[in-house]
Every structure is written in structure tokens, then in C-alpha cells.
Design an enzyme around this catalytic site. Structure first.
Site: not given
Ligand code: ZN
Ligand code: FE
Ligand code: FE
Length: 276
Positions: A37, A67, A70, A107, A142, A176, A179, A210, A223, A225, A255
Site C-alpha cells: 500500500r 507482485h 496495489y 493489476h 493479472e 487468478d 478473480h 493464482h 474480489d 479470496h 493467495e
Molecule cells: Zn484478489
Molecule cells: Fe491474484
Molecule cells: Fe494480485
């Protein structure tokens, strides 16, 4: 051969991640290149990176997935946010050259009201600014759940981005499962979904999976998980994913909301469901 691992914390360094992966039965893993973040990246400890490279070679790891944070949004309406995204992408890719041959996933971004076409145009512009012909990292888009104004909610949108990137031999896709399920694709009809992927993007572009269950029904655009078997996808369909002939050899990365023991159990479960 099933290559499977999970997301790991990078806080104790690179070699520590490799050792943790071995302890939980993983032969790949994912990590954030910096605070997910925030913006600050730690200075790279090159000795530590070298120790990880030795460990990865010795234990025949599949490619790792780095990764991006975000907060990165190359499709933002704010030029400062776009500039931050570009600098972060360029800096991360420069750092990844110390771990050559691995994957860098991000992303694609959110168009925040500017419309999908403009968002896609901005993402292409950012990628054309940061990719270099000599890089040794494959950059992955992704597949996204489509919450808010997220771009990448359909295979068509990802194809449009890939088509606009000049050095797109450096590009691939990370699929993913949570997703795409949330985006409306069916994991029950996995063959049809992968055929649609192949028609739009081409399965040769698919570089990582993912592996997540989803707290919400198909098409929910949420979204969230879930642990394997505790969501709307279920263990059986996720087992079909790891066993699908078109996906053999790819790194599968969990994840799911878990501590390390939970990840170790899910990895063991999935290995037991893998038919050699
Ligand atoms: Zn996600
Ligand atoms: Fe993912
Ligand atoms: Fe991701």
C-alpha cells in the site's frame, strides 16, 4: 510435475523466503516488491538475493512471482499517480534484473470514470515507457474481478493492452481463479473458459496461476479470496485447474487467507490431488 507455492512476506529478506517455501513444501512463491500500500522499497541486499538464487537453483524452483503494490495505477486520471506508477514499474523492473528469469505481476489499473478505452490507452502508454528490450523479466497482467472501474475484467481487455504494447514479447498474463470467477467466467466449465482465453489472448501468454477460492458467487465482481474448499469455487474445481492439460508446468500460487501452517496444509492437499 506440479509447481505450487503461496504468497510470502518479504520482511525477513530473500533467502528467508526461499527457506520458508521449502519448509511448507513449495517450489515457487510470490512476494511484494515493496509495501503493497506504500511506495518505499528497501535497498536491495545483493548478497541476500544471490543466496536466494543459489537456493532456487539447488531445489529446482519454478519461476517466482514478484507482485507490484496495489496502489499502482497507470490508468489514473491524475498525472502524478500515473508518474508514480511509471517510476515504480521502472524501478521494480530494474531491481528484478538481479533475479533474472522470473515474473513481475501487476493489476492493470482502474480507469476511475475516464472509460475503459482511455484506461487501456494509459496502461499501454506506461508499459511502452518502461519495458526494455534487454530485460530478463516477464511482466504479467493479472486477470481482475472487475470491482469498481478495474480494467482487466475480461480477456478482451487484456488482449487490447497486449496488442498495444510494442515489446509484448516481454509480456504475459497471470490468471487468478477467484478473480475470473468473480468476473463471471466459469470454473465448472473450465475447458470453455480456457478456450475463450486461448481465442482472445493465446494460452502461450499464460505464465502463472493464482489459485484462490472465492467468498462470492460467480460474477459478483467482489474480489474476496477464500481458503481452498471454503468458497464458491470449491476444492474439486481447483483440483481440475491444477490437473488441466493446458496448464501443466505453470507456477500455481495460493493467495488464500492463511498463516504458514494453513498454506502448508493447502499445498499438501493440492499435491495429493495432483495426478502425475
Ligand atoms: Zn484478489
Ligand atoms: Fe491474484
Ligand atoms: Fe494480485
Amino acid at each position: 510435475m506440479l509447481h505450487i507455492g503461496c504468497h510470502l512476506s518479504a520482511s525477513k529478506g530473500f533467502e528467508a523466503m526461499g527457506k520458508t517455501a521449502l519448509e511448507i513444501g513449495a517450489d515457487t512463491f510470490q512476494f511484494f516488491t515493496r509495501n503493497p500500500r506504500g511506495s518505499q522499497a528497501k535497498t536491495l541486499d545483493l548478497q541476500d538475493v544471490q543466496k536466494l538464487r543459489t537456493l532456487l537453483n539447488k531445489h529446482h524452483f519454478a519461476p517466482l512471482i514478484a507482485h507490484a503494490p496495489y496502489t499502482l495505477n497507470p490508468a489514473s486520471a491524475d498525472p502524478h499517480t500515473r508518474e508514480f506508477a511509471r517510476q515504480t514499474l521502472a524501478d521494480d523492473l530494474a531491481r528484478m534484473e538481479h533475479l533474472p528469469g522470473n515474473l513481475y505481476n501487476f493489476h492493470p489499473g482502474s480507469h476511475v470514470g475516464q472509460g475503459t478505452d482511455e484506461g487501456i490507452r494509459l496502461i499501454i502508454e506506461a508499459l511502452n515507457a518502461v519495458l526494455t528490450p534487454g530485460q530478463h523479466t516477464t511482466v504479467l497482467l493479472e486477470t481482475m474481478a472487475g470491482k469498481g472501474s478495474e480494467i482487466g475484467r475480461s480477456f478482451e481487455e487484456l488482449k487490447q493492452i497486449l496488442d498495444g504494447v510494442k515489446l509484448n514479447d516481454k509480456m504475459g498474463v497471470c490468471l487468478d481463479t477467484c478473480h475470473i470467477h468473480d468476473a463471471g467466467y466459469s470454473l465448472a466449465e473450465l475447458d470453455d473458459t480456457l478456450t475463450a482465453f486461448d481465442k482472445q489472448i493465446g494460452l502461450a501468454r499464460l505464465k502463472a496461476i493464482h489459485l484462490n477460492d472465492s467468498l462470492n458467487p460467480q460474477g459478483a465482481h467482489k474480489d474476496r479470496h477464500a481458503p481452498i474448499g471454503q468458497g464458491h469455487i470449491g476444492t474439486e474445481r481447483l483440483a481440475q485447474v491444477i490437473n488441466h492439460p493446458a496448464l501443466q508446468g505453470l507456477p500455481f500460487c495460493l493467495e488464500t487467507p492463511n498463516d504458514l501452517d494453513g498454506y502448508a496444509r493447502e499445498i499438501a492437499l493440492l499435491r495429493s490431488l495432483y495426478r502425475e
